[in-house]
Enzyme design. Structure first.
Site, short mmCIF file in Angstrom:
data_model
loop_
_atom_site.label_atom_id
_atom_site.label_comp_id
_atom_site.label_asym_id
_atom_site.label_seq_id
_atom_site.Cartn_x
_atom_site.Cartn_y
_atom_site.Cartn_z
N HIS A 313 0.85 -1.18 0.00
CA HIS A 313 0.00 0.00 0.00
C HIS A 313 0.88 1.23 0.00
CE1 HIS A 313 -3.13 2.86 1.11
NE2 HIS A 313 -3.97 1.95 0.65
N ASP A 370 -7.96 -5.22 -0.24
CA ASP A 370 -8.46 -6.03 -1.35
C ASP A 370 -8.10 -7.50 -1.23
OD1 ASP A 370 -9.72 -4.02 -2.89
OD2 ASP A 370 -7.75 -3.24 -3.41
N1 CMC Z 1 4.14 -7.68 -4.80
C1 CMC Z 1 5.50 -7.71 -4.94
N2 CMC Z 1 6.27 -6.61 -4.77
C2 CMC Z 1 5.67 -5.45 -4.46
C3 CMC Z 1 4.28 -5.36 -4.30
C4 CMC Z 1 3.52 -6.54 -4.48
N3 CMC Z 1 2.18 -6.50 -4.34
N4 CMC Z 1 3.93 -4.08 -4.00
C5 CMC Z 1 5.09 -3.40 -3.96
N5 CMC Z 1 6.14 -4.22 -4.25
C6 CMC Z 1 7.58 -3.87 -4.24
C7 CMC Z 1 7.93 -3.03 -5.46
O1 CMC Z 1 8.33 -3.84 -6.54
C8 CMC Z 1 9.05 -2.20 -4.90
O2 CMC Z 1 10.20 -3.02 -4.83
P1 CMC Z 1 11.67 -2.40 -5.12
O3 CMC Z 1 11.89 -1.39 -4.04
O4 CMC Z 1 12.58 -3.56 -5.07
O5 CMC Z 1 11.59 -1.76 -6.48
C9 CMC Z 1 8.63 -1.91 -3.46
O6 CMC Z 1 7.80 -3.02 -3.11
C10 CMC Z 1 7.87 -0.61 -3.29
O7 CMC Z 1 6.76 -0.60 -4.17
P2 CMC Z 1 6.22 0.68 -4.94
O8 CMC Z 1 5.70 0.27 -6.27
O9 CMC Z 1 7.26 1.76 -4.91
O10 CMC Z 1 5.05 1.12 -3.99
P3 CMC Z 1 3.86 2.09 -4.37
O11 CMC Z 1 3.54 2.81 -3.13
O12 CMC Z 1 4.19 2.92 -5.56
O13 CMC Z 1 2.69 1.10 -4.81
C11 CMC Z 1 0.83 -0.33 -4.70
C12 CMC Z 1 1.67 0.72 -3.98
C13 CMC Z 1 -0.42 -0.62 -3.88
C14 CMC Z 1 0.40 0.19 -6.09
C15 CMC Z 1 1.70 -1.62 -4.85
O14 CMC Z 1 2.05 -2.12 -3.59
C16 CMC Z 1 0.98 -2.68 -5.67
O15 CMC Z 1 1.07 -2.66 -6.90
N6 CMC Z 1 0.27 -3.64 -5.00
C17 CMC Z 1 -0.54 -4.61 -5.71
C18 CMC Z 1 -1.85 -3.99 -6.19
C19 CMC Z 1 -2.82 -3.77 -5.05
O16 CMC Z 1 -3.00 -4.62 -4.18
N7 CMC Z 1 -3.48 -2.60 -5.07
C20 CMC Z 1 -4.52 -2.25 -4.07
C21 CMC Z 1 -4.07 -1.18 -3.15
S1 CMC Z 1 -5.11 -0.97 -1.70
C22 CMC Z 1 -6.69 -0.57 -2.23
C23 CMC Z 1 -6.79 0.51 -3.24
O17 CMC Z 1 -6.05 1.47 -3.26
O18 CMC Z 1 -7.73 0.44 -4.03
#
Ligand code: CMC
Length: 435
Positions: A313, A370
């Site tokens: 998140h 989710d």
């Molecule tokens: N699985 C594997 N690795 C992950 C995941 C995941 N679900 N989420 C983040 N990471 C890794 C990412 O690859 C990065 O690694 P590194 O530092 O080595 O490059 C690190 O964790 C930080 O991630 P980020 O992309 O910089 O984080 P963000 O804040 O930009 O993204 C997020 C947040 C929710 C989009 C992301 O965690 C994600 O894509 N999760 C899966 C989709 C999901 O469950 N979305 C629902 C969010 S909650 C409800 C809503 O908002 O609707």
């Protein structure tokens, strides 16, 4: 960059290009303070750059407080755990939109208003008829929502309090009808009209699952679980869809169009669409033989674009308080519906492995709202592509509250971010035959 004594200072000082500029410090009520950079460009020529807005406050807001480090979520000051336990979705909607918990009389009036606006205009039936049967329900919901503005021109009067109130009540009343009808259209069943003798969640279930040919009885425990899910989704401060609603609303577009834009933003798998992606992943894990570790490793592989949906998140870096409540609700619903869900077992194993894995621990990746919500929707009988429609119904009061706060705030201006231009410098046009 300095602030005289950070805890008490009114300004911070930024040294830039040999000059020192003062940036006012804006204090939040829960210690979430900010630097006001609104005049930075006019004073220094610089803008701030923050792709993804991870460090940018777009508004001061009195609606929802969220502390991602501590895993705290409060609507108008009330902890989500207490609201989940003691309140109802419509009471929470009232709280979010009008700022205080309603008295009995206020709540009765609100519920009566919402209950008596659930019918959609009969002409809208043709609207549903004209979409292809396999249209994604989110597309139909977004279109239907903006389509409603064609029937209610008073929604254009965004500064008229009476017009705004009736628009709010219509939206909360009619969104479940639009959502359920988009599902009925997809499966080729007759549309089921709303029933005023049922509660909000029970009415949605009835419109989704009843058929004219036989009686349908709403399972009270299932209706309660759905109501709970709606409460948990009701607001989440400045997330992508809410920011979209605010941005579109800042142009003074009407509320239906702002909400429709929010629905479109919610659709994406990185936001509300994640609940659908979670079930797809769990199904893939099962079809692949159930080797959970293999899928965790896939999510960790930097050369594989796959991420574990339902994990991580932008703001929560400890735990998502909604996920804790939802997991318990999922257990209850599975029991109430008698569903023996293999996917729930896979989800629990996935969670266990991920939470003990250094990759997830070091990146502070925990199950989000989710991760388990899709399992509840599935146990209730919703098809996967309806999950995000349910999320939209839940998030609606939050979008409305945020839109209303924005429209009423004297600070509001049209939302218009800037950019750092990185393209070609000025050059002369070359006629096509000389290129
Ligand atoms: N699985 C594997 N690795 C992950 C995941 C995941 N679900 N989420 C983040 N990471 C890794 C990412 O690859 C990065 O690694 P590194 O530092 O080595 O490059 C690190 O964790 C930080 O991630 P980020 O992309 O910089 O984080 P963000 O804040 O930009 O993204 C997020 C947040 C929710 C989009 C992301 O965690 C994600 O894509 N999760 C899966 C989709 C999901 O469950 N979305 C629902 C969010 S909650 C409800 C809503 O908002 O609707």
């Amino acid at each position: 960059m300095t602030a005289d004594s950070p805890a008490s200072a009114d300004v911070a000082h930024l040294d830039i290009g040999g000059e020192t500029v003062e940036l006012p410090i804006v204090r939040g009520t829960e210690g979430d303070d900010a630097l006001d950079i609104a005049k930075l460009r006019s004073q220094t020529g610089y803008i701030t750059l923050d792709p993804g807005y991870g460090n940018t406050g777009a508004a001061t807001s009195a609606i929802t407080f969220l502390d991602g480090e501590q895993g705290i979520l409060r609507y108008r000051g009330y902890p989500i755990e207490q609201l989940a336990e003691q309140s109802t979705f419509l009471e929470v909607a009232y709280l979010l939109i009008w700022g205080e918990l309603p008295t009995r009389e206020e709540l009765d009036r609100f519920v009566t208003e919402v209950t008596h606006h659930t019918l959609i205009r009969e002409e809208m039936r043709h609207f549903f008829d004209s979409f292809p049967h396999d249209a994604h329900p989110m597309a139909v919901l977004a279109s239907g929502t903006v389509g409603m503005s064609t029937f209610y021109p008073d929604s254009h009067e965004i500064f008229d309090a009476d017009a705004v109130e009736i628009t709010i009540n219509r939206l909360i009343a009619k969104l479940p009808t639009l959502a359920a009808w988009s599902f009925k259209k997809a499966i080729g069943q007759p549309y089921v009209y709303p029933r005023n003798d049922l509660g909000y969640a029970a009415n949605l279930l009835n419109m989704m699952f009843a058929v004219p040919s036989e009686a349908y009885e709403v399972n009270a425990q299932v209706a309660e679980a759905l109501d709970l899910l709606l409460i948990l989704h009701a607001d989440h401060e400045q997330n992508a869809s809410t920011s979209t609603v605010r941005l579109v609303g800042s142009t003074h577009a009407n509320l239906y169009s702002s909400i429709s834009a929010g629905i479109s933003a919610l659709w994406g798998p990185l936001h509300g669409g994640a609940n659908e992606a979670v079930i797809n992943t769990l199904e893939n894990v099962v079809a692949d033989g159930g080797d959970v570790k293999k899928w965790v490793d896939k999510a960790k592989d930097p050369d594989d674009p796959f991420r574990l949906p339902g994990f991580g998140h932008r703001v929560y870096k400890n735990h998502d308080p909604r996920a804790t409540i939802i997991k318990r609700a999922a257990e209850r619903v599975l029991k109430a519906t008698g569903a023996d869900d293999e996917l729930f077992d896979v989800a629990q194993r996935l969670e266990e492995i991920a939470l003990s894995d250094d990759y997830f621990i070091s990146r502070k990746l925990y199950p989000n709202v989710d991760f388990y919500s899709g399992l509840i929707y599935r146990a209730i009988g919703f098809p996967k592509n309806m999950f995000t429609n349910c999320f939209a119904i839940g998030r609606l009061p939050g979008w409305i509250a945020q839109w209303k706060e924005m429209i009423e705030s004297p600070e509001t201006k049209i939302g218009r971010p800037r950019q750092v231009y990185s393209g070609a410098q000025a050059r002369d046009y070359v006629p096509i035959e000389q290129r």
